[in-house]
Design an enzyme around this catalytic site. Structure first.
Site, PDB file in Angstrom:
ATOM      1  N   LYS A 157      10.188 -11.350  40.740  1.00 20.29           N
ATOM      2  CA  LYS A 157       8.879 -11.185  40.094  1.00 20.29           C
ATOM      3  C   LYS A 157       8.119 -12.506  40.106  1.00 20.29           C
ATOM      4  O   LYS A 157       8.607 -13.520  39.577  1.00 20.29           O
ATOM      5  CB  LYS A 157       9.070 -10.776  38.628  1.00 20.29           C
TER       6      LYS A 157
HETATM    7  C1  E4P Z   1       6.896  -5.383  33.125  1.00 14.21           C
HETATM    8  O1  E4P Z   1       7.598  -5.701  34.057  1.00 14.21           O
HETATM    9  C2  E4P Z   1       6.880  -6.056  31.834  1.00 14.21           C
HETATM   10  O2  E4P Z   1       8.179  -6.493  31.554  1.00 14.21           O
HETATM   11  C3  E4P Z   1       6.468  -5.192  30.677  1.00 14.21           C
HETATM   12  O3  E4P Z   1       6.143  -3.897  31.055  1.00 14.21           O
HETATM   13  C4  E4P Z   1       5.535  -5.831  29.703  1.00 14.21           C
HETATM   14  O4  E4P Z   1       5.259  -4.957  28.655  1.00 14.21           O
HETATM   15  P1  E4P Z   1       4.573  -5.431  27.289  1.00 14.21           P
HETATM   16  O5  E4P Z   1       3.095  -5.534  27.504  1.00 14.21           O
HETATM   17  O6  E4P Z   1       4.898  -4.355  26.323  1.00 14.21           O
HETATM   18  O7  E4P Z   1       5.179  -6.761  26.955  1.00 14.21           O
END
Ligand code: E4P
Length: 317
Positions: free
Chosen positions: A133
């Site tokens: 990522k």
């Molecule tokens: C995606 O890869 C993220 O880890 C995640 O969906 C973030 O979600 P949040 O906005 O609830 O922190």
């Protein structure tokens, strides 16, 4: 508005699914959004499958074992933090299906593409099904471009605009496996914009493309959003355990033909629509506007959450 999946006796053998209820499989792959292997195991046993997993520095910082070490007075050095992250994803890796495990590089607003790539290469060697990522920034996309050229699978996170998604498309053209783009629905909703519109707009824009980027809908806050992702047929959706547990408790509903996503905030107020823009995907990736306030804030929050937990700097530059 919604129908319910067929519940049938498990036909799998093995520890995880012996007592699980199998549900009618959606086209959309379901990933667990978390940082705790025990939780992944629990969800797998509850719904019968887990296609993949996404992690991020905030979620890893909340891992119970890391929390335990910190509570007992231990301060993790950057190397120890990385080792802990590795151990966590190595335990999750065999639990999930072919959507893989997304591992996020540690970056702040000054981290260069080369620094991210160094981390990405190391993280990619941790498990056989890794997706690396990178943040949806200029440096993040530069790192992604170099990564796919070296055969590293990528997931571009913190995407909040159609332009950013166009940049992801253009930067990852050399990829051999599908590249993922993660648009964050909930965080747009949080500021009154209809995050689901961004998903629709990206899907529409990608219709003109070659299909090498999959939409991984992220930042899911409700069952309604999960059902809307199923209805749109996004390739992947990553969902916190508590939402998957609520979905299971309601009998695994799926959207029927009349399903309509409300696009409202928690008080019922209609969210502001995000308009579609005509964008030419054939432009070079660095000509797109990759800036978004929420991307910047997201990076800052990941750093703050992780360093806050460790009680010291992670040493990211
Ligand atoms: C995606 O890869 C993220 O880890 C995640 O969906 C973030 O979600 P949040 O906005 O609830 O922190």
């Amino acid at each position: 508005m919604e129908s319910h999946c067929l519940a049938v006796a498990s036909i799998y053998t093995g520890y995880f699914t012996m007592n699980a209820v199998l549900i009618e499989k959606q086209k959309t792959k379901v990933l667990v959004d978390g940082g705790n292997p025990e939780e992944t195991l629990r969800i797998k046993s509850l719904i019968g499958f887990v296609d993949g997993q996404t992690t991020n520095p905030s979620l890893i910082a909340r891992n119970p074992e890391i929390q335990h070490r910190i509570a007992s007075g231990h301060k993790l050095s950057p190397d120890e933090a990385s080792e802990e992250y590795k151990k966590i994803v190595q335990r999750i890796s065999p639990l999930v299906g072919d959507a893989g495990v997304s591992i996020e590089v540690f970056s702040n607003l000054d981290t260069t593409a080369e620094q991210m790539l160094t981390q990405g290469k190391d993280m990619f060697s941790w498990i056989p099904n890794a997706y690396i990522k990178y943040p949806c920034t200029r440096e993040g996309l530069r790192a992604a471009q170099m990564s796919v050229e070296e055969g590293i699978r990528v997931n571009i996170t913190l995407c909040f605009s159609q332009e950013q998604a166009a940049g992801v498309y253009a930067a990852t053209q050399a990829t051999k496996a599908p590249a993922y783009v993660s648009p964050f629905i909930g965080r747009l909703d949080d500021r009154g914009e209809n995050g689901m519109d961004l998903i629709k707009n990206i899907q529409r824009m990608y219709e003109a493309g070659d299909g090498h980027v999959y939409v991984l809908a992220a930042s899911i806050r409700s069952i309604d959003q999960l059902l809307a992702c199923f209805a749109l047929g996004v390739e992947l959706v990553t969902v916190p355990a508590k939402i998957l547990e609520a979905w299971a408790a309601r009998g695994f509903p799926t959207p029927n033909r009349n399903f309509a996503y409300k696009g409202a905030d928690t008080s019922g107020k209609t969210l502001k629509p995000i308009q579609y823009r005509s964008i030419d995907l054939r432009e070079p990736w660095n000509t797109f506007d990759l800036t978004h306030e929420l991307t910047r804030k997201g990076i800052e929050k990941f750093v703050a959450d992780f360093e806050g937990t460790l009680g010291q700097s992670t040493g990211v530059r």
